[in-house]
Design a protein around this motif. Structure first.
Motif, short mmCIF file in Angstrom:
data_model
loop_
_atom_site.label_atom_id
_atom_site.label_comp_id
_atom_site.label_asym_id
_atom_site.label_seq_id
_atom_site.Cartn_x
_atom_site.Cartn_y
_atom_site.Cartn_z
N VAL A 402 0.77 -1.09 0.13
CA VAL A 402 -0.03 -0.01 0.04
C VAL A 402 0.80 1.14 0.13
N TYR A 403 0.84 2.17 -1.01
CA TYR A 403 1.29 3.38 -0.85
C TYR A 403 0.77 4.46 -0.78
N HIS A 404 1.23 5.40 0.24
CA HIS A 404 0.90 6.79 0.21
C HIS A 404 1.80 7.57 -0.31
N ASP A 405 1.44 8.22 -1.53
CA ASP A 405 2.53 9.09 -2.04
C ASP A 405 2.90 10.49 -1.08
N THR A 406 2.11 10.82 -0.16
CA THR A 406 2.70 12.14 0.74
C THR A 406 3.70 11.54 1.31
N TYR A 407 3.87 10.37 1.81
CA TYR A 407 4.87 9.70 2.48
C TYR A 407 6.21 9.72 1.91
N TYR A 408 6.24 9.80 0.34
CA TYR A 408 7.39 10.06 -0.54
C TYR A 408 7.46 11.66 -0.70
N SER A 409 6.88 12.53 -0.09
CA SER A 409 6.86 13.75 -0.21
C SER A 409 6.58 14.06 -1.90
N LEU A 410 5.23 13.86 -2.05
CA LEU A 410 4.94 13.85 -3.48
C LEU A 410 5.29 15.34 -4.28
N GLY A 411 5.14 16.39 -3.45
CA GLY A 411 5.55 17.70 -4.08
C GLY A 411 6.89 17.78 -4.76
N THR A 412 8.02 17.25 -4.03
CA THR A 412 9.05 17.30 -4.43
C THR A 412 9.33 16.62 -5.65
N ASP A 413 8.59 15.73 -6.05
CA ASP A 413 8.72 14.78 -7.46
C ASP A 413 8.07 15.50 -8.56
N MET A 414 7.79 16.82 -8.36
CA MET A 414 6.91 17.87 -9.46
C MET A 414 8.32 18.23 -10.24
N GLY A 415 8.66 17.32 -11.44
CA GLY A 415 9.87 17.68 -12.36
C GLY A 415 9.42 18.71 -13.16
N THR A 416 10.62 18.97 -14.25
CA THR A 416 10.47 19.79 -15.20
C THR A 416 9.59 19.29 -16.49
N LEU A 417 8.67 20.15 -16.75
CA LEU A 417 7.54 20.03 -17.95
C LEU A 417 8.38 20.11 -19.20
N LEU A 418 7.95 19.34 -20.03
CA LEU A 418 8.60 19.39 -21.61
C LEU A 418 7.42 20.25 -22.49
N VAL A 442 15.08 23.96 -5.98
CA VAL A 442 14.26 24.80 -7.25
C VAL A 442 14.05 23.61 -8.16
N ASN A 443 12.61 23.36 -8.30
CA ASN A 443 12.39 22.41 -9.48
C ASN A 443 11.92 23.20 -10.79
N GLN A 444 12.67 23.68 -11.68
CA GLN A 444 12.55 24.53 -12.63
C GLN A 444 11.26 23.86 -13.58
N ASP A 445 10.28 24.93 -14.16
CA ASP A 445 9.59 24.82 -14.84
C ASP A 445 8.60 23.46 -14.58
N ALA A 446 8.17 23.31 -13.30
CA ALA A 446 7.46 22.14 -12.81
C ALA A 446 5.97 22.32 -12.92
N LEU A 447 5.49 23.75 -13.13
CA LEU A 447 4.19 23.84 -13.39
C LEU A 447 3.91 24.74 -14.40
N CYS A 448 2.46 24.48 -15.20
CA CYS A 448 2.45 25.18 -16.53
C CYS A 448 0.77 25.66 -16.26
N ILE A 449 0.67 26.84 -17.05
CA ILE A 449 -0.59 27.51 -17.17
C ILE A 449 -0.72 27.62 -18.43
N PHE A 450 -2.03 27.47 -18.77
CA PHE A 450 -2.37 27.79 -20.33
C PHE A 450 -3.96 27.79 -20.40
N GLU A 451 -4.18 28.63 -21.56
CA GLU A 451 -5.55 28.44 -21.89
C GLU A 451 -5.84 27.39 -22.84
N THR A 452 -7.02 26.45 -22.80
CA THR A 452 -7.08 25.51 -23.63
C THR A 452 -8.41 25.62 -24.49
#
Length: 793
Positions: A402-418, A442-452
């Motif tokens: 059983v995995y709880h991803d917050t246990y692994y600090s989920l937010g720190t694994d937000m990586g660079t988006l292509l 600093v995780n660079q470019d880990a969040l994107c915002i756009f209109e679709t």
């Protein structure tokens, strides 16, 4: 030719010219996202119009995470002898020392925030939180603290953070249930190496030369893995270790061999082997295992592949090339320029009536606060609370995982988006930061915002009976769009494109949350008689059946904090109507409207024959109807399949229903705790205790909802699970919140009327089709700029 066609041809002629890249584009390096974001000059007429226009947040973002300076000051304070914590620097610490595990920001108390954001009250004080492993105590444990107010001053104190946990021990977690960090892992290595070295001849014979002598021994040709939980209630600790062939796709090359060890306490000399598992048999001792081996009872029916290239996400030439696939695939482009405004400093956005603040947590990822539409608050907080996965199988790793991803600090694994693949070209890309010890990452470019473009009209209607061959009197079409906030967190074997999800803010006032999952399966060794737990997906690999449950929190404030949960059930009722006397009594559907009275967990009604709305019974629209927002189930809204597993007995109550409604309390900010996964029998945070009979009629309500999927594994999960089907969603939609649909004030529409001359007149409302070249530059991707704190969430 009609005006809109002429304008469209203008765009097409420019696109078809020299602006588009030649064939073979996919082989060339992608452009650097940072450079594109800095090109705000639109004098060339490019459809990429640079940065979003600025917004000014009405108030300071009080939910923002602490910055690098505060983190360093807190770290220094904790290590000051005057703190009385007797800390050792983690790099020098042993299991018997006290040391800091991680630092983050303490959640804001809503009671302190509302007077500030809704009135003239002072900004609430900010606090850090720290988990400290206390191996130096007589009874070793883990204790969480909160530190503040910030910035650090003579008034700053360090206190146990107990009030947000209801398991009975506050912020304390027993040593055996605390996070299994590198130090605990290293303490078990000598036992593992000793046990496996003694049977290296057996494993080499069974697994094509595979042997394990320890992680730094050159003779080692196998890798190891173990999952969670590692304890039931903190009185014991164990590891159920699976062996695999190493490599980039090691998750897909499991072997049929498991080592079970007991690693209770801080004294590694007391750790012992519980036994071995192979061929679906348990061997308590090496002697038992060796006897079976020498009797020829352990022969493997299938050999695992040594070459894992089949599991890599690269192009497979042996599959050929599809017709026209050499052309670059279509994408979303903000042709008319960005239509959303950003305050990058306060992490605040405005879009088509929407406004909200964003924040970030190392454990939860992206969070939204003070979500308003047209100036009226709908949701105070929207955040993911947990991403849980539970497996089934007849082998130790699958059966107990059983995995709880917050246990692994989920937010720190937000990586660079292509850019151009993870997010459209031209998206706004933001960094995220978190703190490790006295440093800031600093995780660079880990969040994107756009209109679709929604891919469908928001609304459309044609009035028939026209005076010409066109066959209609008028035609109205409104363009559907939404603002998307997206991040991808790669946690272990899965890349969950929604651990922060896609959050879509639609122009009609609806808010949608979408989660998708992709990544390597946690697979098992294949046995023909184990098909009930998944199919064979490779030479010696079985796809392990499992659930993904992602729990979210939506703290609704429909206009104010006095809300109710309205339930409108569709029922079949017998009735008669005097104008149909020949029918007598007949069955017809009608609404049975009620309101939930007390806190509870509940599921979607069968056949979706109930509508759930958060309403404010004290606020009505022009027609006297209670204003509210409907909770609309989307695709694959599921809950955990197993309710009574010993591996998730009491620490996963939040995942065992579709929905839950509770009263908001500052003492209940989270559905789970970050170390709860190792306490399935005695949780630190017991979600079931949230439901203690309190009224939810015209109170401050919190809705918890679950998205996810029952993962029926398949051969098409090789090499990785595809986003297409691993998809779940929910929508919050206005329900009598307004007096009419929120599309009448949108200019992006067309009103078409036939004329007497058999032509069509198009009303554009001043919004013409853009005519501009599409220019895509191609510098090398991934050149990082100097990052400052202001650049990051």
């Amino acid at each position: 030719m009609h005006r809109f066609l002429l304008a469209l041809l203008g765009v097409v002629s420019l696109v078809a010219g020299t602006a588009l890249p030649p064939l073979g584009y996919e082989r060339r390096l992608l452009r650097d996202a940072w450079n594109k974001r800095q090109q705000t000059d639109n004098s060339s007429g490019s459809c990429f119009s640079g940065a979003a226009p600025p917004a000014v947040a009405p108030k300071e973002n009080v939910w923002a995470p602490m910055d690098a300076a505060d983190n360093h000051a807190v770290w220094t304070l904790l290590h000051d002898p005057s703190s009385g914590l007797n800390l050792t620097l983690p790099i020098n610490a042993t299991l018997s020392d006290n040391y800091v595990f991680w630092l983050d920001t303490t959640p804001m108390n809503k009671s302190a925030v509302l007077p500030y954001i809704d009135g003239d009250g002072p900004a609430p004080s900010r606090y850090a939180r720290a988990i400290i492993f206390r191996g130096g105590q007589e009874v070793p444990d883990s204790q969480e603290y909160f530190i503040g107010p910030l910035p650090v001053s003579a008034e700053t104190t360090v206190q146990p953070l107990d009030y947000i946990y209801n398991g009975g021990d506050g912020g304390r977690v027993p040593y055996n249930a605390r996070y299994f960090d590198a130090k605990r892992s290293a303490a078990t290595e000598p036992l593992i190496a000793e046990a496996m070295s003694g049977i290296a001849d057996i494993t080499a014979a069974l697994f094509q030369g595979g042997a394990y002598y320890g992680p730094r021994d050159n003779r080692t040709t196998l890798s190891i893995t173990s999952g969670t939980p590692l304890s039931f209630d903190g009185t014991q600790a164990f590891r159920n270790i699976m062996f695999r062939f190493p490599g980039p796709a090691t998750y897909m090359t499991p072997l049929d061999f498991f080592l079970l060890i007991d690693c209770t306490g801080t004294d590694a000399s007391r750790y012992f082997v519980k036994g071995f598992v192979t061929n679906e048999r348990f061997f308590p001792t090496v002697a038992d295992l060796r006897a079976a081996f020498e009797a020829g009872e352990l022969a493997q029916e299938y050999n695992q592949t040594l070459d894992g290239s089949w599991a890599l996400v690269d192009r497979k030439p042996e599959l050929g090339v599809r017709d026209l696939e050499e052309r670059f695939a279509p994408g979303i482009i903000e042709l008319g320029g960005k239509r959303y405004r950003l305050d990058a400093t306060q992490k605040y956005f405005e879009y088509m009536g929407w406004s909200a603040y964003m924040s970030f947590s190392r454990t939860l990822g992206i969070m939204f606060f003070d979500i308003k539409f047209k100036g009226e608050r709908i949701i105070y907080e929207l955040s993911m609370q947990e991403a849980l996965a539970q497996y089934g199988g007849n082998q130790p790793k699958a059966a107990n995982t059983v995995y709880h991803d917050t246990y692994y600090s989920l937010g720190t694994d937000m990586g660079t988006l292509l850019e151009g693949f993870d997010c459209p070209f031209g998206s706004t890309l933001w960094n995220v930061t978190y703190h490790e010890e006295n440093s800031t990452i600093v995780n660079q470019d880990a969040l994107c915002i756009f209109e679709t473009d929604s891919g469908y009209p928001l609304s459309r209607h044609r009035a028939g009976g026209g005076p010409s061959d066109y066959g209609f009197q008028s035609l109205g079409v409104v363009k559907g769009t939404a603002l998307v906030v997206r991040a991808v967190a790669t946690v272990g074997n899965y890349a969950l494109n929604s651990v922060c999800s896609d959050y879509l803010f639609h122009v009609d006032g609806s808010l949608e949350v979408v989660v998708r999952a992709s990544g390597y399966l946690q697979s098992s060794f294949y046995y023909p008689d184990q098909g009930k737990w998944g199919p064979r997906i490779q030479q010696a690999t079985q796809g392990s059946l499992h659930d993904h449950i992602l729990t979210f929190k939506a703290d609704f404030d429909i206009l104010d904090t006095a809300n109710s949960l309205q339930v409108s059930e569709l029922i079949a009722a017998n009735q008669s109507q005097p104008w149909f006397p020949e029918l007598g009594e007949f069955e017809q559907m009608e609404l049975n409207i009620s309101y939930m009275q007390t806190e509870q967990q509940f599921n979607w009604a069968p056949n979706n024959q109930a509508m759930y709305c958060v309403v404010n019974r004290n606020k009505t629209n022009a027609w006297g109807e209670e204003r509210g927002y409907r909770i609309v189930p989307g695709r694959s809204d599921v809950h955990l399949s197993v309710a009574n597993s010993p591996w998730s007995l009491k620490n996963a109550a939040f995942a065992k229903s579709h929905l839950a409604v509770t009263r908001q309390h500052d003492t209940e900010p989270f559905a789970n705790s970050v170390q709860n996964v190792n306490l399935p029998w005695k949780p630190q945070q017991d979600f079931a205790k949230f439901f203690d009979g309190e009224s939810v009629e015209q109170e401050d309500l919190v809705l918890f909802f679950n998205l996810g999927m029952h993962h029926f594994t398949r051969a098409e999960d090789v090499p990785v699970t595809l986003y297409t089907e691993a998809y779940s969603s929910i929508v919050f939609a206005p329900q009598n919140f307004f007096d009419r649909a929120q599309d009448g004030d949108l200019l992006n529409r067309r009103w078409v009327v036939p004329t007497a001359e058999d032509t069509l007149e198009f009303e554009t409302y001043g919004v013409e089709l853009p005519s501009c070249p599409i220019e895509i530059s191609e510098p090398v991707y991934g050149i990082s700029p100097v990052v400052t704190q202001e650049d990051a969430i």
